[in-house]
Scaffold this active site. Sequence first.
Site, mmCIF file in Angstrom:
data_model
loop_
_atom_site.group_PDB
_atom_site.id
_atom_site.type_symbol
_atom_site.label_atom_id
_atom_site.label_comp_id
_atom_site.label_asym_id
_atom_site.label_seq_id
_atom_site.Cartn_x
_atom_site.Cartn_y
_atom_site.Cartn_z
ATOM 1 N N SER A 194 -83.750 78.682 -53.390
ATOM 2 C CA SER A 194 -83.411 79.629 -52.324
ATOM 3 C C SER A 194 -84.336 79.417 -51.138
ATOM 4 O O SER A 194 -84.321 78.357 -50.523
ATOM 5 C CB SER A 194 -83.477 81.063 -52.858
ATOM 6 O OG SER A 194 -83.025 81.981 -51.885
ATOM 7 N N HIS A 221 -79.078 79.038 -52.161
ATOM 8 C CA HIS A 221 -78.592 80.263 -51.528
ATOM 9 C C HIS A 221 -78.420 80.024 -50.028
ATOM 10 O O HIS A 221 -79.387 79.936 -49.287
ATOM 11 C CB HIS A 221 -79.572 81.418 -51.750
ATOM 12 C CG HIS A 221 -79.672 81.838 -53.178
ATOM 13 N ND1 HIS A 221 -80.756 82.508 -53.692
ATOM 14 C CD2 HIS A 221 -78.812 81.692 -54.222
ATOM 15 C CE1 HIS A 221 -80.574 82.753 -54.970
ATOM 16 N NE2 HIS A 221 -79.394 82.270 -55.318
#
Length: 386
Positions: A194, A221
């Site tokens: 992420s 992400h």
Amino acid sequence: MSEARKIRVLIVDDSTVIRRLLTQVLADDPNIEVVGTAPNGRIALAKIPNLKPDVVTLDIEMPEMDGLQTLTELRKIDRKLPVIMFSTLTHRGAEGTLDALERGANDYVGKPANVGSVTEGIAKVRGEMVPKIKGLCSWFQDHLQLARATQRSAQASSGPEATGLGNALLDSCSSPTFRRTPKQRVDVIAIGVSTGGPNALAQVLPSLPADLPVPVVIVQHMPPVFTKHLADRLNTKCSVTVAEAKAGDSLQPGTVWIAPGDFHMTVKAVGASHRVVLDQSAPVNSCRPAVDVLFQSVASNFGPGTLACILTGMGSDGLQGCRDVAKAGGHIIAQDRETSVVWGMPAAVTNAGLAHQVLSLQRVGAELTKHAMHGRNKLTLVKSGA
């Protein structure tokens, strides 16, 4: 959180409306203080020495000195000040944001578009911006960890029954066990990442050889549009082929698939091969795509042949997926704290005792390759289009 110290934020954007919106969003949080605003990078750079912000939010397109120029100049004098790009979710915005990440930005938040009302737009920005500001502020995270440790200690000392629970909590969070499994054949590499992910992937993936004998599947992400640009950029830097995944893609050795933004990615056995499945079922851990969804699917399909790698990122997405990988007999690698932009996702896996190896980012690519090559004769693969 003590009233004595708040996270100091400098907002840099040429739009008066955006500066007011962000100021309103951040002022509502008791742990954050907007210490200043600036309409362009030149003014922002002049203000930073006096304001001493903990975090800077930075627009890309501004007059006089844009966000990329500002970031380049800022990184010459301060390598560590966290910077969050506040950019539009467009093709141009995606390219600019990825440029900014390469130049040292830490994260990004998309400007609200096509929302029903100002209230909805504010709520959307608050839900994304506030957690990222807090996650990137190291002293704030240290404060939270200390508060949690104090709370666990209090629980542990409140009685015999609570002591056992408290010690168990302490053991699970601060005394991880690193189990080693016998070396076994790896059939797939799954990566979850992420915050800080684009730069982490830009270091790990180019170290993978063209003859990597297994496929690689990744959840980063990111919103729609961004993942396609990220995959295309990485593809120009790697010996392996990197692409944004499409439904029905057949997993092939030496190829990397990145889950498209706003779609969960899983794999499904079709005859002797495995294919990509995409869906827009409910977010997991507030994420779509989610690392947990991918890891659970890979563990179910590849069992002990799964090699899972959890890299820098906020939150704990990937923790349950790693539990499933461990139960299936797979191997798990986590990035260490020192080289993570945010040691959230890898920390959750490490502190749960699930990581077989905790490595610096610089070592991850070579270790993935070593595991993938174990027990195999070298293959000769040619990157498509090479």
